[in-house]
Design a protein around this motif. Structure first.
Motif, PDB file in Angstrom:
ATOM      1  N   GLY A 139      20.525  14.551  -5.706  1.00 44.12           N
ATOM      2  CA  GLY A 139      19.302  13.886  -6.126  1.00 44.12           C
ATOM      3  C   GLY A 139      18.121  14.795  -6.350  1.00 44.12           C
ATOM      4  N   VAL A 140      17.881  15.796  -5.484  1.00 45.06           N
ATOM      5  CA  VAL A 140      16.647  16.577  -5.534  1.00 45.06           C
ATOM      6  C   VAL A 140      16.966  18.060  -5.416  1.00 45.06           C
ATOM      7  N   GLN A 141      16.494  18.847  -6.393  1.00 48.30           N
ATOM      8  CA  GLN A 141      16.736  20.284  -6.375  1.00 48.30           C
ATOM      9  C   GLN A 141      15.472  21.015  -6.836  1.00 48.30           C
ATOM     10  N   LEU A 527      20.270  11.136 -13.109  1.00 48.75           N
ATOM     11  CA  LEU A 527      21.317  11.896 -12.431  1.00 48.75           C
ATOM     12  C   LEU A 527      20.760  12.762 -11.305  1.00 48.75           C
ATOM     13  N   ARG A 528      19.659  13.453 -11.540  1.00 54.05           N
ATOM     14  CA  ARG A 528      19.065  14.269 -10.478  1.00 54.05           C
ATOM     15  C   ARG A 528      17.639  14.663 -10.858  1.00 54.05           C
ATOM     16  N   LEU A 529      16.859  14.962  -9.840  1.00 53.74           N
ATOM     17  CA  LEU A 529      15.501  15.473  -9.977  1.00 53.74           C
ATOM     18  C   LEU A 529      15.497  16.960  -9.661  1.00 53.74           C
ATOM     19  N   TYR A 530      14.715  17.723 -10.401  1.00 57.31           N
ATOM     20  CA  TYR A 530      14.593  19.142 -10.080  1.00 57.31           C
ATOM     21  C   TYR A 530      13.227  19.624 -10.560  1.00 57.31           C
ATOM     22  N   SER A 531      12.788  20.732 -10.022  1.00 60.18           N
ATOM     23  CA  SER A 531      11.464  21.233 -10.373  1.00 60.18           C
ATOM     24  C   SER A 531      11.536  22.669 -10.833  1.00 60.18           C
ATOM     25  N   LEU A 532      10.518  23.059 -11.551  1.00 57.08           N
ATOM     26  CA  LEU A 532      10.249  24.458 -11.856  1.00 57.08           C
ATOM     27  C   LEU A 532       8.799  24.669 -11.474  1.00 57.08           C
TER      28      LEU A 532
END
Length: 673
Positions: A139-141, A527-532
């Protein structure tokens, strides 16, 4: 440095670790240095250098002196040894939840020196047997992309306690100046990375924004420095005041640049003398940060004021044009695939890897040789070279039982004799800093999808305590690095998407498409959350596009569950980090030349092939979904990258840059600043 030196260092370490009474110099010369030292003088020099090298790994060599009846030291009877527990990583046992949180913290650092250090630290924990192999929560990356090569160079200087020198664009004067600084710490504030240190020319503490550095950061030869006692980068950066809020007046092409118009303070007015343009006023704090965005819009926007913002945009555009018209090079790629970034490999690097490899094999018997190589981020050939050195290394006696015993049968690796190398060495300063700073940055992150409600906070606290204890004195550098919060500003959208991922539900969203420059409506399976850094994205299967797409949370106009279950047409990719770009057959393949400072863009844009340049820059082949994006990309990174091929894209980029700059020309033909 040669493999023979690596082998000699390893044999010396094994000899000194496996003796209780110590070994005299004569034995060491005969058994360890017999093929290296031609005479006593050469042996003495090599032995002293090797002692220094082993000390860098934390192995303190104990000197045992036998005193004669006359009370004088006898060099011939002086003996040396290393305690078996010298510099060994303390036992650290992590629960699955703690391992998951730690892996998230380790993988925060995207393609940076601390990312390499974090991966090395995790391997040490795996080698010690206290790390549970876990998968990241889908979920979170979150991840952080520090400020390019300058970040890596400053971290290396802080680790080595060296003064640094660099060119710097002074914010107060707008002039480029040479600075010589004792680096005390690094930290992120207001979306920018800063160096905190002692400016030698001014005799005072100063803050330097890494994005304003105009040259490579180099260590001053023979220099050394120490930060003040108790230095803490986070506390120092708390002294920084956010830049005041200001207003920029812009002329923007009519019906274009919706992302910019959304931030306008009031209704747009027609620009005076430009019927095809609107007058737009937006707020900003940092002229350099806004200039990067405005430069990317090229001729579609004209900065009327303030003057420093206008000058910053012109400077980027001019630098891009100067690089564009500089002599070209042939875009040749001798080797297929991506060339490794240039870095001098030493026998110390190889020995550091071997000191992780032996205990790793002890706790992971029978792994496939390719899996071992992948875990260490090296090629199969490099791993076999390491193993060949290891199986020839051992105690001074040279008997079969005195050697490390490693076999790889049917490509599966086993070790049956480790000669007390079954525990990895302690964390280095940069390894401890990478993990501890990463854990601190996770502190504000909302509930991690896929983990029980009561675990992330408690696991974060407990793993931080365990690693702080294990790091010991090596945790010094952690206080010199202060990362930014990775908590999303769009908390409501974040919560909605997280819940939809857990419940396997579809979402309906209204989204500002920068490529189409319009608001679009879509139904998606998140599908998933991610950050930069502090920009968050979510990866989803888009039913309109019939494929996986990535959406920025700050461009979402509205978001809500549509009452339908997710179709499970696609699943989240296994790659980490998630890619911002999904390749397709319609992409344009562009050959680029990047400066040393811009070389990191090859990673940011997933270059398919790269070739190293003698000046530290790169040639890179990058896919773009639309050739129209390339001029914007070149303008944004003013002077760091240029197009080599295709020729049509190169020509279009030059036309774009000329048109953008022509807006700023005064009646005399010079560029206004």
């Amino acid at each position: 440095m040669s493999a023979s030196r690596t082998e000699r260092l390893l044999n010396l370490l094994l000899a000194l670790l496996n003796t209780k009474v110590g070994l005299p110099r004569a034995v060491l010369r005969e058994k360890v240095y017999k093929d290296s030292a031609e005479n006593d003088v050469a042996f003495g020099r090599m032995f002293e250098r090797d002692k220094v090298d082993l000390k860098q790994f934390g192995f303190e060599i104990e000197t045992i002196v036998d005193r004669s009846s006359f009370g004088n030291d006898d060099p011939g009877t002086t003996r040396y040894r290393i305690g078996k527990d010298s510099n060994r990583l303390p036992e650290v046992v992590l629960t699955p939840a703690e391992s998951t949180v730690l892996l998230l913290a380790a993988q925060l650092w995207e393609r940076a020196a601390l990312g390499t250090a974090a991966a090395s630290a995790v391997r040490k924990l795996q080698a010690a047997g206290g790390f549970t192999d876990v998968d990241l929560p889908a979920g979170v990356q979150p991840r952080i992309k520090p400020a390019g090569q300058a970040f890596d160079d400053v971290v290396a200087a802080m680790h080595g306690r060296h003064t640094v020198r660099f060119g710097y664009l002074a914010g107060s004067t707008g002039r480029e100046e040479q600075r010589e600084v004792e680096p005390w710490g690094l930290g992120s504030r207001f979306g920018q990375w800063y160096l905190v240190g002692w400016d030698r020319a001014r005799g005072a503490k100063r803050f330097f924004r890494l994005s304003r550095m105009t040259t490579a950061v180099t260590a001053v030869p023979g220099s050394s420095c120490e930060p003040p006692a108790g230095f803490n980068a986070r506390a120092e950066l708390d002294e920084l005041n956010e830049l005041p809020l200001r207003q920029a007046t812009l002329e923007v092409d009519r019906d274009r640049l919706l992302a910019l118009r959304r931030r306008a303070l009031a209704a747009q007015e027609p620009a005076m003398g430009s019927p095809a343009r609107d007058r737009v006023v937006v707020e900003f704090r940092d002229p350099e940060q806004l200039a990067e965005e405005l430069a990317s819009y090229g001729p579609r926007v004209l900065v009327q004021g303030p003057a420093d913002l206008r000058a910053a945009v012109v400077r980027r555009l001019q630098a891009a044009l100067d690089f564009h018209t500089s002599p070209a090079v042939a875009p040749t790629f001798p080797d297929a695939g991506r060339a490794p970034r240039a870095r001098k490999r030493t026998s110390e690097d190889q020995l550091a890897r071997m000191l992780q490899l032996v205990p790793f094999l002890v706790h992971h018997q029978g792994l496939h040789i390719q899996e071992v190589a992948d875990r260490f981020g090296i090629s199969r050939r490099q791993l076999i070279d390491d193993l060949k050195i290891l199986i020839c290394s051992g105690l001074p006696g040279g008997y079969p039982d005195d050697l490390l015993d490693i076999q790889w049968e049917d490509d599966h690796v086993y070790i049956s004799e480790h000669l007390d190398l079954n525990r990895p060495v302690k964390f280095s300063e940069d390894e401890a800093a990478a993990l501890l700073t990463g854990l601190a940055m996770l502190g504000d992150l909302p509930q991690l999808a896929g983990m029980p409600e009561d675990q992330p906070g408690s696991a974060l606290e407990s793993v931080t305590i365990k690693l702080t204890g294990a790091a010991g004195k090596a945790g010094r550098l952690a206080g010199s690095v202060s990362g930014q919060s990775v908590a999303p500003e769009q908390s409501q959208s974040f919560a909605t998407i997280t819940q939809a991922i857990r419940d396997s539900q579809q979402l309906h969203l209204r989204y500002l498409s920068l490529q189409k420059d319009e608001i679009t409506e879509r139904d998606v399976d998140p599908l998933r959350l991610y950050s930069l850094d502090n920009t968050w994205y979510f990866e989803a299967y888009c039913h309109s596009a019939a494929g996986i797409r990535n959406f920025r949370l700050d461009r979402v106009e509205s978001l809500a569950a549509n009452g339908r279950a997710a179709s499970h047409t696609a699943t989240a990719g296994q790659d980490f980090p998630a890619r911002l770009f999904t390749p397709s057959d319609d992409d344009v393949l562009v050959a680029l030349k990047l400066t040393r400072q811009g070389a990191g863009l090859a990673d940011d844009y997933y270059a398919e092939r790269t070739a190293q340049r003698p000046d530290g820059g790169l040639l890179a082949e990058v896919r773009f979904g639309n050739a129209g994006w390339v001029p914007m990309f070149i303008s944004q990174h003013g002077g760091a990258v240029r197009v080599l091929a295709p020729e049509a894209v190169h020509t279009e980029t030059g036309t774009w840059l000329q048109a953008a700059l022509s807006q700023y020309e005064s009646a005399s033909g010079s560029v206004a600043g």
